[in-house]
Design a protein around this motif. Structure first.
Motif, PDB file in Angstrom:
ATOM      1  N   ALA A   5       0.833  -1.208   0.000  1.00 31.88           N
ATOM      2  CA  ALA A   5       0.000   0.000   0.000  1.00 31.88           C
ATOM      3  C   ALA A   5       0.869   1.260   0.000  1.00 31.88           C
ATOM      4  O   ALA A   5       0.564   2.240  -0.700  1.00 31.88           O
ATOM      5  CB  ALA A   5      -0.914   0.001   1.223  1.00 31.88           C
ATOM      6  N   ALA A   6       1.962   1.235   0.772  1.00 31.20           N
ATOM      7  CA  ALA A   6       2.871   2.388   0.803  1.00 31.20           C
ATOM      8  C   ALA A   6       3.529   2.582  -0.554  1.00 31.20           C
ATOM      9  O   ALA A   6       3.647   3.714  -1.049  1.00 31.20           O
ATOM     10  CB  ALA A   6       3.925   2.190   1.883  1.00 31.20           C
TER      11      ALA A   6
ATOM     12  N   THR B  45       0.983   4.028  -2.962  1.00 31.61           N
ATOM     13  CA  THR B  45       0.658   5.401  -2.590  1.00 31.61           C
ATOM     14  C   THR B  45       1.733   6.372  -3.056  1.00 31.61           C
ATOM     15  O   THR B  45       1.438   7.410  -3.667  1.00 31.61           O
ATOM     16  CB  THR B  45       0.491   5.528  -1.059  1.00 31.61           C
ATOM     17  OG1 THR B  45      -0.598   4.709  -0.634  1.00 31.61           O
ATOM     18  CG2 THR B  45       0.221   6.975  -0.661  1.00 31.61           C
TER      19      THR B  45
ATOM     20  N   LEU C   5       1.660   9.436  -5.801  1.00 38.43           N
ATOM     21  CA  LEU C   5       1.991  10.807  -5.412  1.00 38.43           C
ATOM     22  C   LEU C   5       3.116  11.378  -6.269  1.00 38.43           C
ATOM     23  O   LEU C   5       3.021  12.504  -6.773  1.00 38.43           O
ATOM     24  CB  LEU C   5       2.382  10.855  -3.935  1.00 38.43           C
ATOM     25  CG  LEU C   5       1.252  10.610  -2.930  1.00 38.43           C
ATOM     26  CD1 LEU C   5       1.810  10.536  -1.508  1.00 38.43           C
ATOM     27  CD2 LEU C   5       0.194  11.713  -3.024  1.00 38.43           C
TER      28      LEU C   5
END
Length: 300
Positions: free
Chosen positions: A34-35, A38, A42
């Protein structure tokens, strides 16, 4: 990966195998998917915005921010890959070699930006000329980039080999980051001197809105990169089995988040817009005071 034959090590380091508790990864943990996703999103969005912004304003030098975001994107893509294939050495090398050097592109943009301010406000605002800033600090960035890239390549290649010695590569990486810290520190001293000279020259408070905004944004970005560099120096100095490098939360907070801020602030307050305002306000102010200005080189 001790206790395995060479053939088994090669197979597992090149393939995509599920995590086994008895077999440690090169990270010391499994990167969070998930990191990874993400930060890919970004930095990808920031990159697209930077490209659109520097093309729109024809401020081509701002492309260094887009390049920095691209390098960050590649690095976080490698960590996302590692979340699925935790033993894949290519994924590990991909992220360690890119994320260690990505901030260099942002510092290069900041160095150029201060040079642009000096072009606009004149030679009295600095003891270095814009060209000197470009040559001195961008050369330091290139040296730092090359040293960190070489160290990262050596360390990551050795980390995937049974009995491999990562000390040399790690030490080279640390040397590159420390060199970057020193160059940023010297730049900060130069930036403070620049501000001192501007105050002494008497740029009126009512005419410094865009100028003040841009200086605050530069300071915030440099601060984020500086803290991140300190963290990476301590992390690598502890070694590949150290506490910081084996706990992902520190990497997410002190590298990923800080670099998103360092890149994103220039999307919100893009130099292409603010420099035009600074030029239109600062030039008449200094001309009224009789200071001889350098020629302003337009991007458009």
């Amino acid at each position: 990966m001790t206790g395995m034959t060479t053939a088994e090590m090669v197979e597992i380091s090149q393939g995509c195998y599920a995590f086994k508790p008895e077999l440690a990864t090169q990270y010391g943990y499994i990167p969070t998917k998930a990191a990874g996703i993400t930060f890919c999103v970004l930095f990808g969005l920031s990159m697209v915005l930077h490209i659109a912004q520097f093309c729109w304003k024809r401020s081509w030098w701002c492309s260094v921010f887009a390049i920095g975001c691209l390098v960050e994107l590649i690095g976080w893509a490698g960590r996302t890959w590692s979340s699925e294939c935790p033993y894949n050495s290519n994924a590990f090398m991909m992220q360690i070699s890119t994320l260690i050097i990505a901030p260099t592109f942002f510092t290069a943009g900041i160095y150029i930006l201060l040079g642009r301010f000096i072009q606009i406000l004149g030679h009295n605002s600095s003891f270095f000329t814009p060209k000197q800033y470009l040559w001195i600090f961008c050369t330091c960035d290139i040296i730092s980039l090359v040293v960190q890239a070489v160290g990262g390549g050596l360390a990551s290649s050795e980390s995937g080999v049974s009995g491999g010695n990562t000390a040399l590569g790690t030490n080279i990486m640390v040397a590159g980051i420390v060199f970057q810290l020193v160059s940023i520190s010297i730049f900060m001293v130069c930036a403070i001197d620049f501000l001192r000279r501007i105050i002494k020259l008497g740029l009126r408070r009512s005419e410094t809105g865009s100028f003040t905004t841009m200086m605050v944004i530069m300071a915030l970005s440099v601060f984020c990169i500086y803290i991140r560099s300190i963290y990476r120096t301590i992390e690598l100095a502890q070694g590949w089995n150290g506490y910081l490098i084996t706990h992902e939360s520190y990497f997410i907070g002190l590298d990923g988040v800080l670099m998103v801020i360092a890149a994103g602030v220039f999307n919100v307050f893009h130099p292409g817009w603010l420099l035009s305002s600074v030029e239109s306000l600062a030039l008449p102010t200094f001309q009224d005071k009789g200071y001889r200005l350098t020629n302003v080189v337009e991007d458009r």
